[in-house]
Design an enzyme around this catalytic site. Structure first.
Site, short mmCIF file in Angstrom:
data_model
loop_
_atom_site.label_atom_id
_atom_site.label_comp_id
_atom_site.label_asym_id
_atom_site.label_seq_id
_atom_site.Cartn_x
_atom_site.Cartn_y
_atom_site.Cartn_z
N ALA A 141 0.85 -1.20 0.00
CA ALA A 141 0.00 0.00 0.00
C ALA A 141 0.88 1.24 0.00
O ALA A 141 2.00 1.22 0.50
CB ALA A 141 -0.88 -0.01 1.24
N GLY A 171 0.65 -5.04 0.95
CA GLY A 171 -0.42 -5.18 -0.03
C GLY A 171 0.04 -5.84 -1.31
O GLY A 171 -0.76 -6.49 -2.00
N GLU A 220 -0.23 -9.36 -0.57
CA GLU A 220 -1.66 -9.70 -0.42
C GLU A 220 -2.33 -9.84 -1.79
O GLU A 220 -3.17 -10.71 -1.99
CB GLU A 220 -2.37 -8.62 0.41
CG GLU A 220 -1.95 -8.68 1.87
CD GLU A 220 -2.64 -7.62 2.70
OE1 GLU A 220 -2.39 -6.43 2.45
OE2 GLU A 220 -3.44 -7.98 3.58
N GLU A 240 3.60 -5.19 7.93
CA GLU A 240 2.72 -4.11 8.43
C GLU A 240 2.94 -3.79 9.90
O GLU A 240 2.79 -2.64 10.30
CB GLU A 240 1.26 -4.47 8.19
CG GLU A 240 0.79 -4.24 6.77
CD GLU A 240 1.09 -5.39 5.81
OE1 GLU A 240 1.89 -6.28 6.17
OE2 GLU A 240 0.53 -5.39 4.70
N1 COA Z 1 4.53 3.50 -0.04
C1 COA Z 1 5.00 4.66 -0.53
N2 COA Z 1 6.30 4.92 -0.68
C2 COA Z 1 7.16 3.95 -0.35
C3 COA Z 1 6.74 2.72 0.15
C4 COA Z 1 5.34 2.49 0.30
N3 COA Z 1 4.85 1.34 0.76
N4 COA Z 1 7.83 1.96 0.39
C5 COA Z 1 8.90 2.71 0.05
N5 COA Z 1 8.49 3.91 -0.40
C6 COA Z 1 9.33 5.02 -0.90
C7 COA Z 1 10.24 5.58 0.19
O1 COA Z 1 9.58 6.54 0.97
C8 COA Z 1 11.36 6.17 -0.63
O2 COA Z 1 10.90 7.40 -1.14
P1 COA Z 1 11.88 8.66 -1.28
O3 COA Z 1 12.97 8.22 -2.20
O4 COA Z 1 11.00 9.71 -1.83
O5 COA Z 1 12.36 8.96 0.09
C9 COA Z 1 11.47 5.21 -1.81
O6 COA Z 1 10.21 4.52 -1.85
C10 COA Z 1 12.57 4.18 -1.68
O7 COA Z 1 12.42 3.53 -0.43
P2 COA Z 1 13.68 3.05 0.44
O8 COA Z 1 13.15 2.42 1.67
O9 COA Z 1 14.63 4.18 0.58
O10 COA Z 1 14.31 1.98 -0.57
P3 COA Z 1 14.99 0.59 -0.27
O11 COA Z 1 15.36 0.06 -1.58
O12 COA Z 1 16.02 0.74 0.81
O13 COA Z 1 13.84 -0.34 0.39
C11 COA Z 1 11.69 -1.38 0.56
C12 COA Z 1 12.74 -0.71 -0.37
C13 COA Z 1 10.47 -1.66 -0.27
C14 COA Z 1 12.24 -2.67 1.15
C15 COA Z 1 11.35 -0.42 1.74
O14 COA Z 1 11.05 0.84 1.21
C16 COA Z 1 10.18 -0.84 2.59
O15 COA Z 1 10.33 -1.66 3.47
N6 COA Z 1 8.99 -0.25 2.34
C17 COA Z 1 7.82 -0.44 3.16
C18 COA Z 1 7.14 -1.73 2.88
C19 COA Z 1 5.91 -1.86 3.73
O16 COA Z 1 5.92 -1.70 4.93
N7 COA Z 1 4.81 -2.16 3.07
C20 COA Z 1 3.58 -2.34 3.73
C21 COA Z 1 2.76 -1.11 3.59
S1 COA Z 1 1.26 -1.35 4.51
#
Ligand code: COA
Length: 693
Positions: free
Chosen positions: A63, A102, A105, A125
């Site tokens: 999400a 998501g 999911e 989450e």
């Molecule tokens: N929604 C919106 N933006 C997201 C996002 C999400 N779920 N996950 C990551 N981003 C954005 C970050 O804010 C960052 O944005 P920025 O460059 O403007 O600051 C960009 O994506 C890159 O994220 P970053 O964490 O720096 O990259 P990474 O390669 O180190 O890690 C992930 C990638 C996906 C592993 C990590 O971002 C992550 O764990 N995201 C959350 C996943 C999550 O909790 N999902 C469940 C949502 S309910």
């Protein structure tokens, strides 16, 4: 069709690709695009299966967290997910990179799933203070059982594609180019008339008796203070107790209640702040970061060795320079011992350990370090010796080598001047134990070149660390704020508290350990050495509060000697010690301090507000650009409970007018030199604002 999802035909197969950089979060545009792809697929009788994949490095990070906190525009994610599952023609999820939240999911609602072996599948989450709300808690246990599902959901542990295949989470691990492999899989599945399997229609494998109570107990212990993991247990349990559709409805209710709660808001703030600090104000985007191919470290003590391991662990060759051969041998033995521990725990293989050790070489003389791209100084905290070393490094290092100091208390400007090349000098402050601690402070002086800061920030990321760029000041930011908390903890003992009361108040607040337990862990002799190094900065009262000196004089060095602020039993359990209570009482009497019963609230307020006040001064002085940096330092470096968002976020929730009032109160009871409100707090409080606006 919206741009965020592309749709193409490949004979009887359709391919939908999520193209929404940077991480294919399932934002509104993506949801619209996925619905349109499902429409197109459904409409065309010539299409028999649909493959969904992500473009770029990830399937999807889930999400879009930026949409949280306001009503979701339709189609909501659940509508997309449920429609996918209801389709009458098979949908195949092809996973690579991250398939999280998501994103996973959505994949769980597809009828078939394949993944590359190194894909990362997870439902993280709970890290954002919520539980999956798109059917994850209902579908995942139906595929892999309650225990494995709760490991992924309750502890936010992801699994690789390979592990997912073993668990039955996916139909197959595929190799090579993902689109081709997925289309191949779909063609074969159609040919073999593989049944269209709806996860929601499956019955979950039988749960072991008592498994939910057991997991709830374990999670309550491991993630003390966090609500979401326990709600995750409740939700997964529903998969066993109520029909699927009711499970989905109740999962969403639990998820939304958490989403609107204070804990999740704070955890989402923590997540955003960690990402925000990568965009450093004052460091122009695109400042070129140099490459660090080889590193040298001067100093073979606990920090020098730890830092050497950090580089070797990331595949970067390191030279280590100590006083003599014996120091080198001791350092190598210590590093070997820590790798042996990791091998015994099963987190490292023999081959990996050998590879890492081979990257560490001892240097016989300083002249041998000349080719390193980065030289890190980690010798004892003696200003004269450090200045001389920087002078020598300035001579022997090639042009462009970054000269960094691991010091936090000594004057970086003096070292920069001594080197004769101040533009290339910066602070690189690791925390002990360096390989395990996530935080690094990178300090710049007025002369540090922006490219040097950018290089060190990029390097820290390569080491897997969270790096915060701060200005050079005594103690930098982390230890400077910590020192304010330690000071109050010490004063509180003089005034009537005991170490166990102070520690309990702070662990009840959510810190993993209290300040005295932390000191016992690090070694009181080590804490005392730091205290002595910064004696010039201490007030008369702080100097006179010499309880640490008294304990060390008694040979009480903390856990390692079996006693410090606490007494330790054979299993290293801490017990309050009457001897320490007596020592404190005698000390207070000698200093003419009338001891009194101190309320828990006063302990919490003085310990926290003293450091928040210092944080505000540092922002006011431009040492850190924003509150974000301070919150991340405390979250990543000192175990500040994520469900409280960090000290500055916490202060905003409290209200800066309330904070200012309490600071003024303690300025009269403890002393204005300790508690006069920082001008920034007064200013923001008057304007009715917070650190975050
Ligand atoms: N929604 C919106 N933006 C997201 C996002 C999400 N779920 N996950 C990551 N981003 C954005 C970050 O804010 C960052 O944005 P920025 O460059 O403007 O600051 C960009 O994506 C890159 O994220 P970053 O964490 O720096 O990259 P990474 O390669 O180190 O890690 C992930 C990638 C996906 C592993 C990590 O971002 C992550 O764990 N995201 C959350 C996943 C999550 O909790 N999902 C469940 C949502 S309910």
């Amino acid at each position: 069709m919206a741009d965020a999802v592309s749709f193409s035909r490949h004979g009887e197969l359709a391919l939908a690709v999520i193209e929404h950089p940077p991480v294919n979060a399932l934002a509104h545009a993506v949801r619209v695009g996925l619905m349109a792809a499902l429409d197109e697929f459904e409409r065309d009788p010539g299409l028999h299966a649909l493959v969904v994949r992500g473009a770029g490095r990830n399937f999807s990070a889930g999400a879009d967290v930026r949409e949280f906190g306001r009503p979701f525009a339709r189609p909501e994610l659940n509508e997309v997910i449920e429609r996918t599952e209801r389709m009458h023609k098979p949908v195949l999820a092809a996973l690579h990179g991250n398939a999280l939240g998501g994103g996973l999911e959505l994949a769980l609602a597809c009828h078939w799933r394949v993944a590359l072996p190194d894909a990362r599948l997870g439902l993280p989450e709970v890290k954002l203070g919520i539980i999956p709300g798109g059917g994850g808690t209902q579908r995942l246990p139906r595929l892999i059982g309650a225990r494995a599902a709760l490991r992924m959901i309750g502890e936010a542990r992801d699994v690789t594609g390979e592990e997912a295949a073993g668990l039955g989470l996916i139909d197959a691990c595929v190799h090579g180019e993902l689109t081709a492999a997925a289309l191949d899989f779909a063609r074969r599945a159609l040919k073999e008339r593989r049944p269209l399997r709806r996860t929601g229609a499956l019955s979950p494998p039988a749960a072991e008796p008592g498994v939910f109570d057991e997991l709830a107990r374990t999670l309550a212990q491991r993630q003390r203070g966090f609500k979401a993991p326990l709600e995750a247990v409740k939700a997964v349990r529903l998969a066993y107790e109520v029909p699927f559709s009711e499970g989905l409805r109740r999962e969403l209710e639990l998820c939304m209640a958490l989403l609107n709660g204070a804990e999740s808001r704070a955890q989402r703030h923590a997540f955003a702040a960690e990402r925000e600090i990568a965009h450093v104000p004052g460091l122009p985007a695109g400042t070129p970061a140099g490459e660090i191919r080889a590193v040298a470290i001067v100093g073979t003590g606990v920090m020098g060795r730890g830092i050497a391991s950090c580089f070797a662990n990331s595949g970067i060759p390191v030279q280590l320079l100590g006083r003599n051969a014996a120091a080198h041998a001791a350092a190598r033995a210590a590093i070997q011992k820590s790798y042996a521990g990791a091998i015994a725990r099963g987190t490292l293989t023999e081959a990996q350990a050998a590879q890492r050790l081979a990257l560490i070489r001892e240097a016989a003389a300083i002249e041998e370090l000349g080719d390193a791209d980065l030289i890190v100084e980690a010798i004892a905290e003696e200003p004269q010796a450090k200045a001389e070393l920087f002078g020598a490094l300035g001579h022997i290092a090639k042009t462009g080598t970054i000269l960094a100091s691991n010091t936090s208390f000594l004057d970086l400007n003096a070292l920069a001047a001594a080197s004769g090349r101040p533009a290339e000098v910066a602070g690189l402050h690791f925390f002990n134990p360096a390989p395990a601690m996530r935080l690094i402070e990178i300090a710049h002086t007025a002369h540090t070149a922006p490219a040097v800061s950018a290089t060190l920030l990029a390097l820290a990321r390569r080491l897997g660390k969270t790096a915060v760029l701060v200005g050079a000041i005594e103690g930098l930011v982390a230890n400077r704020m910590l020192a304010r908390r330690s000071r109050e903890a010490l004063f509180l003992l003089e005034e009537g508290a005991l170490p166990e009361q102070v520690d309990r108040v702070l662990t009840d607040f959510g810190f993993p350990l209290g300040p005295f337990a932390v000191q016992d862990l690090g070694g009181l002799d080590v804490v005392l050495a730091t205290r002595r190094a910064r004696v010039q900065q201490l007030s008369t009262r702080e100097r006179a509060a010499d309880l640490l000196e008294q304990l060390v004089a008694l040979g009480r060095l903390g856990q390692k000697s079996g006693a410090g602020w606490y007494r330790y039993d054979g299993e290293r359990r801490a017990h309050g010690d009457a001897l320490v209570a007596e020592l404190i009482a005698r000390h207070a009497h000698g200093r003419g301090i009338q001891r009194r019963a101190i309320a828990d609230e006063e302990i919490l307020e003085r310990c926290l507000y003293a450091m928040i006040n210092e944080g505000a001064r540092l922002i006011g002085a431009g040492i850190v650009p924003r509150a974000h940096e301070i919150d991340v330092i405390w979250l990543a470096g000192f175990g500040f409970p994520a469900y409280r968002g960090g000290p500055m976020y916490y202060a905003d929730r409290l209200g800066l007018d309330v904070l200012a009032g309490r600071l003024r109160h303690y300025a009269t009871t403890v002393g204005p030199e300790y508690f006069s409100p920082a001008p920034l707090i007064e200013e923001l409080a008057q304007a009715g604002r917070g650190f975050y606006g």
